[in-house]
Design an enzyme around this catalytic site. Structure first.
Site, PDB file in Angstrom:
ATOM      1  N   HIS A 134      21.361   3.566 -14.299  1.00  0.00           N
ATOM      2  CA  HIS A 134      20.396   4.375 -14.175  1.00  0.00           C
ATOM      3  C   HIS A 134      20.763   5.184 -15.957  1.00  0.00           C
ATOM      4  O   HIS A 134      20.246   5.687 -17.017  1.00  0.00           O
ATOM      5  CB  HIS A 134      20.571   5.355 -13.588  1.00  0.00           C
ATOM      6  N   GLY A 135      22.312   4.643 -16.031  1.00  0.00           N
ATOM      7  CA  GLY A 135      22.492   6.165 -17.333  1.00  0.00           C
ATOM      8  C   GLY A 135      23.851   5.579 -17.927  1.00  0.00           C
ATOM      9  O   GLY A 135      24.604   6.044 -17.383  1.00  0.00           O
TER      10      GLY A 135
END
Lengths: 300, 484
Positions: free
Chosen positions: B325-326
């Site tokens: 996700h990041g």
């Protein structure tokens, strides 16, 4: 597929009709509380004005009606507003002339302006589209089509569609009307619609403006300031209503277009606006130019 | 190009008309979709089209050669090449600066200074999605569960298919490729449903997600000065912001694909009605969680190994999912929280307790179901705080401050943040509308699938949603998941 496409088109048509009807029910929007207050004030004022200035902040902040009137013996009012460029000014003027009955000979002095582009960040904002009716659209599209700036043509058409269908406007307009509109502030009333930047710094304690002024005085632009020779003297000329894009047959109205002025850096508050001393020089020169124009006209 | 933009409102009908007018020529139709997809992506940044094209070329040729590989070694080599190229892009563009910064921080902790500077790298939109999509193709061929396509056009179209190119759902080749390779027939009901799903997605994204963001951003930016009540409001609004943003996007993607006669997988199945964390993960970002299940969890042994290894596998899947996700430790920590919530259920063998839909064949849930849903939502919302905050420290501080209740009226606090109570009421009302629609469509694929039969009511709902969406259409904001 055809059935689907037909149904989608019918639905889209229904939706557009509803949006169009919503637009008709929305109360008239002047675009700016300042302009609305100014026009309401004029309508209620017992004083009869025979000269109106219209334009952007270069009018609002730079033309002092009182000084102008001393030169010209007129009764002027400053209908300038911040960020009010050509098409918006044209729209405001059209509606002002509908609202304010002209019964005596009246001058309209319009600031010389190019039709400004709709910037990327301003596209879809209410301020950039509330005035975009068919008349303004035609003016804007013609201008930018001739300049081959098709992005601006697209943006003008888009703004027109959004305005006609009240897209992204409804809440803002209703909100605007639900909020109590204060009276026009005394110092603006007393100065017939004029309010310089220096005055705002003092009277409203506007620190942002003060910082802007300080920043300008320290900038390279200030140090390397050059006067634009073409604008050393104010230009003013008589124009026809059609030139001003105003549809009127009222012969009591006399339209003029006036230019900006270019002075030494010390007369500027920031890179685009004059300080009080600069305003005085500009307004007086404008008054002189107006008198000269009219004396020449009378001589003819 | 964003889905919630005027450009897309022009783009989609044009593509739709051209697409179906080319229906008798499959190749031309696919070429149109490919060109439209590249145009769609290129409007954002044409330079990064090269990455999609390189990735597509590489995996197309690797896919063709995998079945022909003479030895297991050569097969492994080809697969490794595919992994290197795709993960290479991902690691460089998305995680390079994260590793540099983490190395510098670690060095500082150990007492020495590492003179490394982060690079000025633009994150290509959608890179996490299309790399995973192409990888699933090569991995499935490697496993023998998929035959490679000989048509480069079809493969490139599969990779770049514009509805799901930049933010999913992550489609498997076994499901999407056959649809691209076969002639599509216009289905009126499917197209109608597609339009409804697009409308629903736009409503969630434009009216709810973007409205919630107006509150969430200043609340999270100024949390140190706010009291617990406001922070709770902020956290809850973020839960709905991220759900409506991402599921809204997925709905638009799936709806668009339906207009083109293509079925994409459901990506969200009312996750906030989940009764436990395990059910939540069966309903949230389904395409990603199933990707990790099939390509990471199961190859590691899944649940067929001993308990300790199974726990390891669960940790792996959630930590990697968080990292996907990041490029920030907060996302990894978010994954860790979910892992810690999931594990007790695995140990107690209750992770498959709720396989059906909540309140199935009932209109309203029972008290126990309501309690479970609220409990799950609370855990998920607390975890979202880590997802949203800039650092783990900020997340803990935020949670700590939730328990500090100052005697401040919410309206006063919102005033100080230049926010209006009225807009908050509207945001809450719209969230309630979404919850009601999605509740009554909880067994369906989207919130507008089942509506009252009376045509006037149905069309009134469509008109109302359209009017609201058009009213809130501006400003255009990038989808949250675009950063992935």
């Amino acid at each position: 597929m055809k059935l689907f496409a037909t149904k989608v088109l019918i639905f889209a048509g229904l939706l557009c009709s509803i949006l169009f009807l919503i637009k008709q029910t929305v109360p008239y929007y002047w675009g700016s509380p300042l302009i609305e207050k100014k026009i309401k004030h004029i309508a209620q004022d017992s004083k009869v004005y025979d000269n109106f200035f219209i334009g952007s902040s270069k009018t609002y902040r730079q033309i002092n009606p009182e000084l102008f009137d001393r030169k010209t013996k007129l009764n002027s009012y400053n209908l300038g507003n911040i960020g009010q460029f050509y098409l918006e000014s044209n729209y405001i003027l059209d509606h002002f002339l509908e609202e304010y009955p002209i019964k005596e000979k009246t001058n309209i002095l319009i600031q010389e302006m190019q039709i400004s582009k709709i910037a990327d960040g301003n596209l879809h904002t209410l301020k950039s589209k509330y005035f975009m009716d068919f008349k303004r659209l035609k003016i804007g599209v013609k201008y930018f089509w001739n300049k081959k700036d098709y992005t601006q043509v697209y943006r003008h058409i888009l703004s027109f569609i959004e305005n006609k269908l009240c897209i992204g406007e409804f809440r803002e307009i209703i909100d605007y009307h639900l909020k109590d509109a204060n009276e026009l502030r005394n110092h603006i009333q007393e100065q017939n619609g004029f309010y310089s930047l220096e005055q705002e710094v003092v009277l409203d304690d506007n620190k942002d403006l003060l910082n802007r002024n300080k920043f300008f005085k320290k900038s390279n632009q200030y140090k390397k300031w050059k006067i634009n020779e073409e604008l050393k003297n104010v230009r003013i000329k008589k124009i026809t209503p059609s030139y001003a894009n105003i549809n009127t047959e009222n012969e009591l109205l006399a339209f003029h277009q006036f230019s900006a002025i270019s002075l030494d850096a010390k007369y500027y508050f920031d890179r685009g606006h004059l300080n009080d001393k600069g305003v005085e020089i500009y307004t007086k020169k404008l008054g002189n130019a107006f008198n000269l124009l009219h004396s020449q006209t009378n001589a003819q | 190009m964003l889905f919630n933009s005027i450009e897309y409102l022009f783009f989609l009908p044009i593509v739709f008309i051209l697409y179906w007018s080319l229906n008798k020529q499959l190749k031309a139709q696919n070429l149109l979709v490919l060109a439209a997809s590249y145009f769609f992506y290129g409007l954002w940044d044409y330079r990064f089209l090269s990455l999609i094209i390189i990735s597509s070329f590489a995996d197309y040729f690797i896919g063709l050669n995998l079945p022909k590989a003479a030895s297991k070694q050569k097969k492994n080599l080809l697969l490794t090449l595919s992994l290197l190229i795709n993960f290479g892009f991902l690691l460089y563009f998305k995680y390079c600066n994260f590793f540099i910064e983490s190395f510098v921080d670690l060095s500082a902790m150990l007492g020495f200074t590492a003179n490394l500077q982060t690079l000025n790298i633009i994150l290509p939109v959608g890179i996490s999605f299309y790399t995973f999509q192409t990888l699933s193709y090569t991995i499935d061929i490697y496993r023998g569960s998929l035959q490679p396509t000989k048509s480069a056009l079809n493969f490139f179209t599969y990779v770049a298919f514009f509805p799901q190119l930049v933010a999913g759902p992550i489609e498997r080749a076994a499901k999407l490729l056959p649809q691209i390779e076969l002639k599509r027939t216009f289905d009126y009901d499917q197209a109608k449903d597609g339009m409804r799903q697009i409308l629903w997605g736009l409503f969630k994204k434009v009216v709810i997600a973007d409205n919630c963001a107006l509150f969430v951003n200043p609340i999270f930016d100024n949390y140190q000065e706010l009291s617990g009540s406001v922070l709770i409001v902020g956290a809850i609004l973020f839960s709905f912001q991220i759900y409506c943003d991402f599921s809204g996007y997925s709905d638009i993607a799936i709806g668009t694909a339906k207009l083109l006669g293509i079925q994409l997988m459901q990506n969200f199945a009312t996750p906030y009605f989940a009764r436990d964390i395990a059910e939540f993960w069966r309903r949230w970002h389904i395409s990603l969680s199933t990707w990790f299940r099939d390509y990471l969890y199961i190859p590691l042994g899944g649940s067929r190994v001993g308990k300790i290894l199974q726990l390891r596998n669960i940790f792996a899947i959630f930590l990697v999912s968080g990292f996907w996700h990041g490029a920030n430790w907060t996302f990894i920590f978010w994954g860790l929280i979910h892992a810690l919530c999931y594990i007790p259920q695995t140990l107690a063998n209750t992770n498959r307790k709720f396989l059906g839909t909540v309140a199935e064949s009932k209109i309203f849930p029972g008290l126990q179901e309501i309690y479970r849903m609220i409990q799950t939502f609370t855990i998920v919302t607390l975890a979202w705080i880590f997802f949203r905050s800039p650092s783990i420290g900020d997340s803990f501080s935020y949670i700590q401050r939730i328990f500090i209740w100052e005697n401040l009226e919410l309206s006063t606090v919102l005033d100080s943040l230049r926010l209006e109570m009225e807009n908050l009421y509207w945001a809450i009302l719209f969230i309630c509308i979404v919850l009601v629609f999605e509740w009554f469509n909880r067994t369906q694929k989207h919130g507008l699938e089942i509506l009252p039969k009376f045509i006037v009511i149905r069309y009134s709902i469509y008109i109302a949603l359209c009017l609201l969406t058009l009213e809130y259409f501006y400003g255009e904001s990038s989808f949250i998941y675009f950063q992935f």
